[in-house]
Design a protein around this motif. Structure first.
Motif, PDB file in Angstrom:
ATOM      1  N   SER A 296      -4.052   1.823   4.420  1.00  0.00           N
ATOM      2  CA  SER A 296      -4.067   1.300   3.061  1.00  0.00           C
ATOM      3  C   SER A 296      -5.003   2.135   2.190  1.00  0.00           C
ATOM      4  O   SER A 296      -6.203   2.243   2.478  1.00  0.00           O
ATOM      5  CB  SER A 296      -4.525  -0.163   3.066  1.00  0.00           C
TER       6      SER A 296
ATOM      7  N   ASN B  72      -6.021   1.490  -0.742  1.00  0.00           N
ATOM      8  CA  ASN B  72      -6.842   0.642  -1.604  1.00  0.00           C
ATOM      9  C   ASN B  72      -7.990   0.048  -0.798  1.00  0.00           C
ATOM     10  O   ASN B  72      -8.016   0.093   0.433  1.00  0.00           O
ATOM     11  CB  ASN B  72      -5.988  -0.470  -2.213  1.00  0.00           C
ATOM     12  N   THR B  73      -8.935  -0.536  -1.524  1.00  0.00           N
ATOM     13  CA  THR B  73     -10.033  -1.207  -0.841  1.00  0.00           C
ATOM     14  C   THR B  73      -9.570  -2.500  -0.195  1.00  0.00           C
ATOM     15  O   THR B  73     -10.164  -2.958   0.769  1.00  0.00           O
ATOM     16  CB  THR B  73     -11.163  -1.515  -1.845  1.00  0.00           C
ATOM     17  N   GLN B  74      -8.489  -3.096  -0.721  1.00  0.00           N
ATOM     18  CA  GLN B  74      -7.959  -4.338  -0.178  1.00  0.00           C
ATOM     19  C   GLN B  74      -6.854  -4.040   0.833  1.00  0.00           C
ATOM     20  O   GLN B  74      -5.877  -3.375   0.504  1.00  0.00           O
ATOM     21  CB  GLN B  74      -7.398  -5.217  -1.313  1.00  0.00           C
TER      22      GLN B  74
ATOM     23  N   TRP C  17      -2.425  -7.159   3.458  1.00  0.00           N
ATOM     24  CA  TRP C  17      -2.317  -8.316   4.335  1.00  0.00           C
ATOM     25  C   TRP C  17      -0.883  -8.815   4.456  1.00  0.00           C
ATOM     26  O   TRP C  17      -0.461  -9.225   5.543  1.00  0.00           O
ATOM     27  CB  TRP C  17      -3.215  -9.448   3.837  1.00  0.00           C
TER      28      TRP C  17
ATOM     29  N   SER D 108       0.812  -1.211   0.000  1.00  0.00           N
ATOM     30  CA  SER D 108       0.000   0.000   0.000  1.00  0.00           C
ATOM     31  C   SER D 108       0.847   1.264   0.000  1.00  0.00           C
ATOM     32  O   SER D 108       0.330   2.344  -0.258  1.00  0.00           O
ATOM     33  CB  SER D 108      -0.907   0.012   1.241  1.00  0.00           C
TER      34      SER D 108
END
Length: 295
Positions: free
Chosen positions: A253, A255-257, A260, A78
């Motif tokens: 982050s 982003n939407t994800q 991890w 990210s």
């Protein structure tokens, strides 16, 4: 023969259950390390593999600040930054202060309940034991209000204040051990002129190294993984501990994800100090259980 065969079958079943329990306990840690070694682009492609097809250390380098934001994004991260070493130092200070102070005060309280005679001793100890049934979440709001009214928000003193003195379990645990020490040992020391305080430091404490290390170790692990209280009180950069920093890292982050792989790399690194401590003090921990008569 049948009894011996039944004993072997029972022993085999016990070992099978023990191995299964160990695997269930260790597997989440293994999966965390496995995810940390997986490139971000292969995270879902290798989701069913027990080991990544292209293991890499780039996620650890990103968390430790050894890459630029552009390199982190190129690696699938990210681009969020985390001052890992600074937050680790904060966690070490937070855990060490609580563990050392709490072990010291609990040892004195446990010794007082085990050996000293004073009014309402048994009643006070009963109240202390009853406090074991109070969930910690019930004391969270009163402690937060007290720390805020005292102006101790975003300070290390405010972080450690509710936990620095004692816990009911530690006092109970140490009292039970002190009761198992023969009184004649202390009486001989008192006759030699060392006094009650000298008997405690010169006789009781050296004989109680195992239980004291046990309390210190369990308190360190608890403080190291504590999240909610440091989140409420230590929001500033200079008091933020590692668990809170990892949560902030996840929220950064763009982003939407979530990131991890970076989060798992940071979580893996955060476990290492406590793991090293457990390895070095594990022998002492086993000895303390034997000293306490726990089989």
């Amino acid at each position: 023969m049948s009894a011996r065969r039944g004993s072997r079958i029972g022993r085999g079943m016990a070992w099978a259950i023990l191995i299964a329990a160990v695997l269930v306990t260790v597997f989440p840690f293994y999966w965390m390390v496995r995810t940390a070694l997986t490139p971000a682009g292969d995270l879902f492609a290798d989701s069913h593999a027990l080991w990544p097809h292209h293991p890499t250390l780039i996620n650890f380098k990103r968390v430790l600040g050894m890459t630029s934001a552009e390199q982190a994004r190129a690696a699938g991260g990210s681009g969020a930054q985390i001052n890992f070493l600074w937050y680790t130092l904060n966690s070490i200070i937070y855990s060490a202060v609580i563990a050392i102070a709490q072990t010291f005060f609990c040892a004195m309280a446990g010794y007082a309940f085990a050996r000293l005679r004073f009014p309402f001793r048994d009643a006070l100890f009963g109240i202390l034991v009853a406090a074991l049934m109070v969930p910690p979440i019930f004391t969270l709001l009163p402690n937060f209000t007290m720390v805020k009214n005292l102006g101790l928000m975003n300070t290390f003193f405010g972080l450690v204040a509710p936990s620095v003195l004692m816990t009911p379990f530690a006092v109970f645990f140490l009292r039970q051990f002190f009761l198992s020490i023969p009184k004649e040992v202390e009486e001989a020391a008192v006759l030699d002129g060392v006094g009650r305080w000298g008997a405690f430091w010169r006789i009781i404490v050296p004989m109680s190294r195992g239980p004291l290390i046990t309390i210190g170790l369990t308190t360190t692990v608890w403080a190291w993984k504590d999240y909610l209280w440091p989140l409420l009180v230590g929001r500033g950069e200079h008091t933020r501990v590692l668990t809170v920093a990892l949560g902030v890292f996840l929220q950064q982050s763009p982003n939407t994800q979530p990131d991890w792989t970076g989060l798992m790399a940071g979580s893996t690194l955060s476990v290492l100090p406590v793991l090293v401590l457990l390895i070095f003090l594990g022998k002492r921990l086993v000895q303390s259980l034997n000293f306490s008569g726990i089989k």
